[in-house]
Enzyme design. Sequence first.
Site, short mmCIF file in Angstrom:
data_model
loop_
_atom_site.label_atom_id
_atom_site.label_comp_id
_atom_site.label_asym_id
_atom_site.label_seq_id
_atom_site.Cartn_x
_atom_site.Cartn_y
_atom_site.Cartn_z
N LYS A 22 0.84 -1.21 0.00
CA LYS A 22 0.00 0.00 0.00
C LYS A 22 0.87 1.25 0.00
CE LYS A 22 -1.49 1.91 3.78
NZ LYS A 22 -1.15 3.11 4.59
N ASN A 23 1.77 1.37 0.98
CA ASN A 23 2.55 2.61 1.09
C ASN A 23 3.50 2.78 -0.09
OD1 ASN A 23 1.30 3.35 3.43
ND2 ASN A 23 2.84 2.48 4.79
N CYS A 117 -3.44 13.44 12.88
CA CYS A 117 -4.12 12.17 12.63
C CYS A 117 -4.10 11.35 13.90
CB CYS A 117 -3.51 11.48 11.42
SG CYS A 117 -2.39 10.19 11.74
N ARG A 122 2.00 14.25 13.45
CA ARG A 122 2.52 14.06 12.10
C ARG A 122 2.82 15.38 11.35
NH1 ARG A 122 -0.20 8.92 9.38
NH2 ARG A 122 1.84 8.76 8.45
N ASP A 307 4.21 0.10 12.31
CA ASP A 307 2.90 -0.31 11.79
C ASP A 307 2.46 -1.68 12.32
OD1 ASP A 307 2.85 2.05 10.44
OD2 ASP A 307 3.27 1.20 8.47
N ARG A 399 -8.66 0.67 4.03
CA ARG A 399 -7.77 1.68 3.44
C ARG A 399 -6.43 1.06 3.03
NH1 ARG A 399 -6.81 6.92 6.90
NH2 ARG A 399 -5.29 7.06 5.21
C1 EPZ Z 1 5.13 6.43 6.62
O1 EPZ Z 1 4.53 7.58 7.18
C2 EPZ Z 1 4.03 5.40 6.45
N1 EPZ Z 1 2.99 5.97 5.60
C3 EPZ Z 1 3.46 5.01 7.81
O2 EPZ Z 1 2.52 3.97 7.62
C4 EPZ Z 1 4.59 4.49 8.69
O3 EPZ Z 1 4.07 4.23 9.98
C5 EPZ Z 1 5.69 5.54 8.78
O4 EPZ Z 1 6.16 5.90 7.45
C6 EPZ Z 1 6.90 5.09 9.58
O5 EPZ Z 1 7.42 3.93 9.03
C7 EPZ Z 1 3.13 6.01 4.28
O6 EPZ Z 1 4.13 5.59 3.71
C8 EPZ Z 1 1.99 6.51 3.51
P1 EPZ Z 1 7.66 9.42 8.73
P2 EPZ Z 1 5.30 8.97 7.22
O7 EPZ Z 1 7.77 10.69 8.00
O8 EPZ Z 1 6.12 9.10 5.98
C9 EPZ Z 1 8.20 12.55 12.37
C10 EPZ Z 1 0.43 2.89 7.88
O9 EPZ Z 1 -0.19 2.42 8.87
N2 EPZ Z 1 8.23 13.61 11.35
O10 EPZ Z 1 8.71 8.38 8.54
O11 EPZ Z 1 4.31 10.01 7.50
C11 EPZ Z 1 6.81 11.91 12.48
O12 EPZ Z 1 5.93 12.68 13.25
C12 EPZ Z 1 1.14 4.24 7.94
O13 EPZ Z 1 0.49 2.30 6.79
C13 EPZ Z 1 8.44 14.93 11.72
O14 EPZ Z 1 8.60 15.25 12.90
O15 EPZ Z 1 6.24 8.75 8.47
C14 EPZ Z 1 7.14 10.56 13.05
O16 EPZ Z 1 7.27 10.72 14.44
C15 EPZ Z 1 0.85 5.00 9.17
N3 EPZ Z 1 8.44 15.88 10.75
C16 EPZ Z 1 8.50 10.25 12.43
O17 EPZ Z 1 9.04 11.50 12.01
C17 EPZ Z 1 8.28 15.58 9.43
O18 EPZ Z 1 8.31 16.48 8.58
C18 EPZ Z 1 8.48 9.29 11.25
O19 EPZ Z 1 7.54 9.75 10.28
C19 EPZ Z 1 8.08 14.23 9.06
C20 EPZ Z 1 8.06 13.26 10.04
#
Ligand code: EPZ
Length: 431
Positions: A22-23, A117, A122, A307, A399
């Site tokens: 999916k991702n 969310c 996020r 996840d 989803r």
């Molecule tokens: C991706 O989300 C995935 N979603 C998530 O899967 C997954 O949990 C996550 O990566 C971590 O592996 C998709 O690919 C669509 P991050 P993403 O940016 O890219 C912080 C599921 O269930 N952060 O790696 O949004 C953030 O808050 C979903 O399938 C900032 O602070 O995750 C988090 O604590 C949910 N500022 C950490 O970094 C930013 O600008 C990692 O987030 C970006 C992120």
Amino acid sequence: METIQIVGGTPLRGDVRVSGTKNGSLALLAASLLVPGESVIENLPDVSDVGTMIQILRSLGAKCDMVGPRTLRVNAARLSTCEAPEDLVRKMRASFHVAGPLLARLGEARVPRPGGCVIGSRPINYHLQGFGALGAEVSEEHGLVVMRASRLRGGRMFLHPRFRSVGATLNIMMAATLAEGTTVIENASRDPDVVDCARFLVACGAKISGIGGAAMKITGVPRLHGARFAASPDRMEAGTLLLAGAITQGDVTVRGVRVADLLLTLDALRSAASKIQTGRGWIRIQSEGRPKHFDVITAPFPGFPTDLHPLTVVLMSLAQGRSVMEETIFEARFNYVDELSRMGAQIQLKGNTAIVTGVPRLSGASVIAVDLRAGAALGLAGLAAEGETTVGGWEHVRRGYEDLDLKLRSLGAQLTESERPTARLRNVQSG
Ligand code: EPZ
């Protein structure tokens, strides 16, 4: 609200095949906007988030046609707007992936802030800092993030080493493919979905090295060309089905997987005393008796995936003794705890850690899913619970999981659904 009913107590047995990621598919679809021509993406999972991303691509002027049950042809030769529609962006955070491609292709991207969310606040600060380092001006008006640059220039940037953000790596990498000069992303995500997206872009003519390593180097090219690329197997779905096998003390073989993507998940399952066998493209799990207690700390890939945290806590809830789950990525991942406790789980929260005292059995209850992984976790808990469980909010599960209900049923689960929506990916019209 969609619901499912589960009568627990049947050990799952048999073979099951996983769908495309999916991702990873969401990233590939966003990346196809960088190509001023046709791309073909294969092995898309039939899940509603992929349907939402296709709608977003269309709203930006890309032509999208299903040319096979799981194959989409995207023609992004002419993009008609740089502004992504708020109603679709709000549905799913990954819609922010289109910001980098729009900025690089059109010199401007206007994308609503995806907002908070249920698994945490996020933020998108790393994405925006990255665009800034590429020379873009970034401003925000009434919840709309506006990014502008007549020409992006390569830059060097450091992502936070604790998070190695998946989304920020994707957005910066995609924008940098068309920038002037070379971009280096330190602490880039090594996530398989990022690796796949980089490989797709290379197939489209992008110059990217260090893929899957700590620093990624992107040298901009004037334009990309189309390519055909297949989404990899969904490792979260594979992990979910293996956990379902462990939770029900069954014997499940998951096929069509990449074993290397799941190593720490398999380690955790082994610690819980499941027997794991692997071969080329398959993993078999056999579990007998109550699991042993075990501890997990979530971390960016190749660490234990956040996840799979809620689903793993279901297994911990049934283990002998006390297990510990430490969440280091999303502060609000624990949103499933109250519902799982209604089923008899004993979970004590201390900051970002859940201390789980295993019980011999869970009991069926009526529970509500508030997000994708929490929903799947409650479904799995229902499979092991005594009596009947009703999980509301199953649309969240849809989803991101293709036919999880049918796949579990094919393994022997007693599970029925209140309704099945008919609008599926395979019915997506041309346009
Ligand atoms: C991706 O989300 C995935 N979603 C998530 O899967 C997954 O949990 C996550 O990566 C971590 O592996 C998709 O690919 C669509 P991050 P993403 O940016 O890219 C912080 C599921 O269930 N952060 O790696 O949004 C953030 O808050 C979903 O399938 C900032 O602070 O995750 C988090 O604590 C949910 N500022 C950490 O970094 C930013 O600008 C990692 O987030 C970006 C992120």
